[in-house]
Design an enzyme around this catalytic site. Structure first.
Site, PDB file in Angstrom:
ATOM      1  N   GLY A 322      49.691  37.475  38.045  1.00 52.94           N
ATOM      2  CA  GLY A 322      48.996  38.127  36.922  1.00 52.94           C
ATOM      3  C   GLY A 322      48.180  37.119  36.128  1.00 52.94           C
ATOM      4  N   TRP A 325      45.188  36.153  38.201  1.00 54.82           N
ATOM      5  CA  TRP A 325      44.218  37.255  38.238  1.00 54.82           C
ATOM      6  C   TRP A 325      43.145  37.037  37.155  1.00 54.82           C
ATOM      7  CZ3 TRP A 325      43.366  40.875  34.255  1.00 54.82           C
ATOM      8  CH2 TRP A 325      42.582  41.964  34.585  1.00 54.82           C
ATOM      9  N   HIS A 326      43.543  36.395  36.050  1.00 48.26           N
ATOM     10  CA  HIS A 326      42.584  36.185  34.964  1.00 48.26           C
ATOM     11  C   HIS A 326      41.552  35.103  35.304  1.00 48.26           C
ATOM     12  CE1 HIS A 326      45.814  38.238  32.724  1.00 48.26           C
ATOM     13  NE2 HIS A 326      44.845  38.643  31.938  1.00 48.26           N
ATOM     14  N   GLY A 327      41.899  34.178  36.175  1.00 51.06           N
ATOM     15  CA  GLY A 327      40.932  33.145  36.517  1.00 51.06           C
ATOM     16  C   GLY A 327      41.558  32.018  37.298  1.00 51.06           C
ATOM     17  N   PHE A 463      36.920  38.214  32.845  1.00 48.62           N
ATOM     18  CA  PHE A 463      37.928  38.373  33.901  1.00 48.62           C
ATOM     19  C   PHE A 463      37.482  39.428  34.905  1.00 48.62           C
ATOM     20  CE2 PHE A 463      40.645  37.325  30.064  1.00 48.62           C
ATOM     21  CZ  PHE A 463      40.521  35.974  30.289  1.00 48.62           C
TER      22      PHE A 463
END
Lengths: 463, 296
Positions: A322, A325-327, A463
């Site tokens: 998770g 997933w943001h970067g 994102f």
């Protein structure tokens, strides 16, 4: 380490006047009786225009993502076993390529691979909203391949690229959205509810988030080096309020816009900063992402059904992914990992704490808020060295001459709406002063316009 | 009873419009130029330039970057001094604004330390000529905070300013260890080649000086001292060479001789408060030698 960096959104920001004009035109056409038969097509076209307005060069990519997913979906109806995983791999590959390529290549360098098409792809910027539409695609593949027949292509397009949710969610599950696709009538629109969401969203974005963004700019490198220790602490808390106001604001506008077009998107936030545990926090913050991760990752991994050790491991895997997933950054991975760790640590104690009195609950709320707030540093400063340097400075007295002057009274006035919302004064007012409600929302709109901070992109657009 | 949607929306819109109208009238009544707190560098620039546009033309104006910006107006014993240096900006921005206005100050001091930045076209357009820089609607929260801050921290009167200058001078030079920041600044200043932008800005400054001199203003170029390590950097050496080639006439330069042993920099580039005061004293002394500052 190389950081992908936030993508620049050159298109229609929700806060721009041309976006307002765009929505007005599309809404007007959408409910025209002669066009009622083409409502879905109209929304798809409008969404393509909305996306292409910012990054026309990436429209083919969006098309490939949708058509590729649709092809896998149709094939999965004939044989689910190979084609559903193939579709998921296809989408994850897209995400991985665009999000993490900069870990391995410098897109700015003159010479990449020497193969023109590959170099072209490597030089493409991070497509805005890719993390969100890829998750929609996966939801589509998992949810709908259990149905009897594949949905229509135009419906798939609408689900994936519906413009209010295209750029930053909320991540709507296909099983929730697809049944809503039906002819809409103007008389059925929940105008008041939509107006409340939209006005609240704009107020939180323009008044709270954009003004706080000006102040928290001092957290950036190298400005933070000039801050006094107590101001470093203050700014972390301000950023905590800012990121909430920014993302809640966006989600509220998206929800309101969805309602205007007859679609109910999921509520994404539920007063997250009053959470008394980290597991509760994740049922209140970015709810659509946490429920997506729970449904499509945590549960398939075994969830909490395979003993405490495996449960802990699953939590760590889900939260780390998770974070990533943001970067593509060590900071995001660490942010996710630390949240996972907090979830694992608190798990054995939750049962014992549930029956404790209100005082203990307040202390727990304070601890959760403090930890969550401290971890936002990794969001604000995705460069890991900068984040750790900032953190270190929070515990060391500084003697830097000429520190910047922060206006504490201004900071308080800009954070007040978040505080009021979280201590439920708003709900109290809503009950007691219902007849004054339209005037209160009118005042919010006026204040958002008058006191709007300098324009800044929504944090989650990157994102 | 549940309101109907049109009624709810109309009342909401009316409330919003009424508040905006009331605030428009309040802004007109209390003055749109009410100073608001500067929470950013950009805010600070706007306030500085707004003040210049609103008030009578001063005698001495300072233009430059954050290096010059540190020389606070209250450090000067001369009256009617305005510091229009823009932190993060170019001296050309303020110079262009000055030349496009009807009245010019008697003396303009132009910092030549940092000439790599491009002029800010938006600021120049906003503040040039007699254009109104006033806003139609004040920001209510900022206006309230500004009123409170003005009430709570009024600008020092001349006696207070003098006392503050004496207090600073009575202190020993700072012992702050700036090694980390100095090393970083040295590294940056030995990095990119400043030649092209510096040449372009020097040419622009030359044109603007000619214009101002034709209109009776005396313009002086000035170099604010950096820490010795920074003075040896590629950036400073290149800049110095370019500006001295562009402006060879000694009459254009205002040499200053502050006590170098007492100067301290936060980061090797920006003077601390006491050192800024010492440099201001050196500037005043140099101007006095030329007999310019107090000439009517």
């Amino acid at each position: 380490m190389v950081h992908a960096g936030p993508a620049k959104w050159g298109g229609m920001a929700f806060t721009s006047f041309h976006f307002g004009a765009f929505v007005a035109v599309v809404l007007g056409a959408y409910y025209l009786p002669p066009l009622r038969r083409f409502q879905v097509q109209l929304l798809v076209l409008a969404s393509v225009f909305f996306y292409g307005f910012g990054q026309p060069e990436l429209l083919p990519l969006l098309l490939v993502a949708v058509l590729g997913t649709y092809l896998c979906l149709v094939l999965a109806f004939e044989n689910r076993a190979p084609w559903m995983p193939a579709g998921i791999v296809f989408n994850l590959s897209l995400l991985a390529f665009f999000k993490y390529k900069l870990l391995f290549v410098d897109a700015a360098s003159a010479q990449l691979t020497g193969v023109a098409p590959v170099d072209f792809l490597l030089r493409l910027p991070l497509p805005i909203g890719i993390s969100f539409f890829v998750f929609h695609n996966i939801s589509l593949l998992v949810d709908l391949t259990r149905e009897k027949r594949p949905p229509r292509l135009r419906d798939v397009f609408l689900y994936i690229i519906f413009f209010p949710q295209l750029v930053s969610g909320p991540i709507t599950r296909a099983a929730q959205f697809m049944p809503q696709i039906a002819p809409k009538r103007l008389g059925d629109v929940a105008f008041v509810e939509a107006a409340k969401w939209i006005l609240t969203g704009y107020f939180f974005k323009l008044y709270v988030a954009n003004n706080l963004n000006e102040i928290t700019a001092y957290m950036d490198y190298p400005l933070y080096e000039t801050l006094r220790t107590q101001d470093r602490w203050l700014l972390v808390f301000l950023y905590s309020y800012q990121i909430y106001a920014d993302f809640f604001g966006y989600s509220a506008i998206a929800l309101g816009l969805g309602l205007l077009f007859g679609y109910r998107l999921p509520v994404n936030f539920n007063l997250p900063y009053i959470s008394a545990s980290f597991s509760e926090f994740w049922t209140r913050w970015h709810i659509s992402l946490s429920s997506w991760l729970k449904t499509y990752l945590y549960v398939p991994l075994g969830g909490n059904r395979k003993g405490p050790v495996r449960t802990g491991l699953n939590l760590m895997i889900v939260m780390t992914l998770g974070g990533l997933w943001h970067g593509a950054s060590l900071s995001y991975a660490l942010w996710g990992m630390l949240h996972g760790l907090l979830l694992v640590i608190e798990r054995p104690f939750l049962k014992h704490l549930e029956d404790a009195g209100p005082l203990v609950r307040i202390v727990r709320m304070g601890v959760v808020f403090l930890c969550v707030t401290m971890l936002w540093i990794f969001f604000k400063l995705p460069n890991f060295d900068h984040a750790t340097a900032y953190l270190k400075g929070m515990f060391i007295a500084t003697d830097m001459p000429n520190p910047p002057k922060l206006f504490y009274n201004l900071a308080l006035l800009y954070t007040l709406p978040v505080i009021i919302q979280h201590v439920s004064i708003g709900a109290l007012i809503e009950r007691r002063l219902r007849r004054w409600e339209p005037y209160l929302y009118g005042a919010l709109a006026a204040l958002a316009f008058l006191e709007a901070g300098p324009d800044s992109a929504f944090i989650y657009f990157q994102f | 009873m549940q309101d109907s949607a049109p009624s709810w929306l109309v009342r909401c819109a009316v409330a919003s419009a009424a508040l905006l109208l009331a605030w428009y009238l309040a802004t007109a009544r209390f003055g749109p130029a009410l100073q608001q707190p500067a929470v950013t560098t950009r805010d600070g620039s706007l306030i500085t330039l707004n003040r210049y546009a609103r008030e009578p033309t001063p005698d001495v104006v300072l233009v430059g970057s954050s290096v010059m910006w540190r020389l606070k107006e209250e450090y000067f014993s001369l009256p009617r001094v305005r510091n229009l240096a823009l932190a993060g900006g170019s001296p050309v921005t303020s110079l262009e604004i000055l030349t496009k206005r009807r009245n010019l100050p008697k003396i303009i001091l132009i910092e030549t330390n940092v000439l790599t930045r491009t002029p800010n076209a938006a600021l120049i357009e906003k503040f040039s000529s007699g254009m109104s820089t006033e806003t139609l609607l004040l920001r209510p929260v900022r206006a309230a905070v500004a009123a409170y801050e003005t009430w709570n921290h009024a600008a020092p009167d001349p006696a207070q300013a003098r006392a503050e200058r004496d207090r600073l001078l009575s202190q020993p030079p700072s012992t702050f260890d700036n090694k980390v920041y100095l090393d970083r600044a040295v590294e940056q200043m030995n990095g990119d080649d400043p030649t092209a932008p510096t040449r372009a800005n020097a040419a622009l400054i030359g044109t603007l000086i000619d214009d101002m001199q034709r209109r009776g203003t005396r313009a002086f170029l000035i170099h604010i001292p950096f820490a010795p390590k920074i003075e040896d950097s590629r950036f400073v050496r290149t800049t110095r060479q370019i500006v001295h080639e562009a402006f060879p006439a000694p009459a254009l330069w205002l040499p200053i001789n502050p006590p170098m042993g007492e100067l301290r920099w936060d980061d090797g580039v920006h003077l601390d408060e006491r050192s800024s005061l010492l440099v201001v004293r050196a500037i005043e002394s140099s101007l006095a030698e030329r007999g310019d500052a107090r000439r009517p």
